[in-house]
Design an enzyme around this catalytic site. Structure first.
Site, mmCIF file in Angstrom:
data_model
loop_
_atom_site.group_PDB
_atom_site.id
_atom_site.type_symbol
_atom_site.label_atom_id
_atom_site.label_comp_id
_atom_site.label_asym_id
_atom_site.label_seq_id
_atom_site.Cartn_x
_atom_site.Cartn_y
_atom_site.Cartn_z
ATOM 1 N N CYS A 97 0.790 -1.109 -0.106
ATOM 2 C CA CYS A 97 0.124 -0.094 0.059
ATOM 3 C C CYS A 97 0.800 1.115 0.013
ATOM 4 O O CYS A 97 2.139 1.129 0.454
ATOM 5 C CB CYS A 97 -1.023 -0.014 1.298
ATOM 6 N N CYS A 109 -3.205 4.715 2.540
ATOM 7 C CA CYS A 109 -4.280 3.835 2.489
ATOM 8 C C CYS A 109 -4.936 3.674 3.399
ATOM 9 O O CYS A 109 -4.633 3.634 4.730
ATOM 10 C CB CYS A 109 -3.634 2.568 2.055
ATOM 11 N N CYS A 114 -5.989 1.281 -2.818
ATOM 12 C CA CYS A 114 -5.172 2.579 -2.646
ATOM 13 C C CYS A 114 -4.200 2.660 -3.714
ATOM 14 O O CYS A 114 -3.784 3.722 -4.145
ATOM 15 C CB CYS A 114 -4.158 2.814 -1.562
ATOM 16 N N CYS A 125 -2.331 -3.417 -3.660
ATOM 17 C CA CYS A 125 -3.623 -3.071 -2.868
ATOM 18 C C CYS A 125 -4.646 -2.514 -3.842
ATOM 19 O O CYS A 125 -4.524 -1.335 -4.670
ATOM 20 C CB CYS A 125 -3.545 -1.961 -1.950
HETATM 21 ZN ZN ZN Z 1 -3.968 -0.054 0.222
#
Ligand code: ZN
Length: 202
Positions: A51, A55, A85, A82
């Protein structure tokens, strides 16, 4: 303060270990602090996902967190992006920023340039400038600026009759002896030697 001293300060900032989970980075993760985006990425060992600091996903256990200086490194270590994000999406603005910085350095190398003015002129934060530039270009802005200055000094030495201290001043280095030292370090010759070897007949 002389220019040379400023350059050293800039470089000192780069000594931090980029992939260590410092208190500052951990705090950025907990706070979802978007001002750290692009500076580092964090991966979570138990989920296999990485991330960006902002995030909003659940804060992981600290002992499961790995820090990466680039998204590419996280991918190479087999972490997946991820979905929430999109850690890779931030590339383009940083690249454009680095290009603005380069443009500015080429236009203004003969002037006094500090990290703060550079950040202000290129519409970025001084805190992120150094690291973002280095990540994308591979050198610090100060090193890049030195290269621009040395290359221009070489031109002056090959063509024209400026004295060494005039040349130093023309490339934004008011401290002539520092200029000579740096020039020798970069090219292997002092400016006077370089001129003897390379001066072109008019
Ligand atoms: Zn994330």
């Amino acid at each position: 303060m002389s220019k040379s001293e400023e350059c050293h300060c800039w470089q000192a900032d780069m000594q931090n270990d980029e992939e260590r989970l410092t208190f500052e980075k951990w705090q950025a993760i907990i706070d979802n602090d978007q001002s750290y985006n692009g500076q580092f990425f964090y991966a979570v060992k138990t989920t296999g996902i990485f991330c960006k600091p902002s995030c909003k996903s659940r804060v992981p256990k600290k002992e499961h967190v790995l820090i990466f200086s680039t998204a590419r490194k996280a991918l190479e270590a087999n972490f997946r992006q991820c979905k929430r994000c999109n850690p890779m999406e931030e590339k383009l603005p940083d690249i454009e920023w680095a290009e603005r910085i380069i443009h500015y350095l080429h236009q203004h190398f003969s002037e006094k340039i500090t990290l703060d003015t550079l950040a202000e002129e290129t519409m970025g934060s001084p805190y992120h400038l150094q690291r973002t530039f280095k990540r994308i270009i591979g050198t610090t802005p100060a090193e890049y600026l030195q290269n621009v200055r040395i290359n221009r000094a070489k031109e002056y030495l090959c063509y024209g009759t400026k004295t060494i201290s005039e040349i130093a001043l023309s490339v934004g280095m008011s401290n002539t002896s520092y200029f000579i030292t740096l020039f020798k370090k970069r090219t292997g010759n002092t400016p006077v030697e370089y001129r003897k070897l390379h001066q072109k007949e008019e």
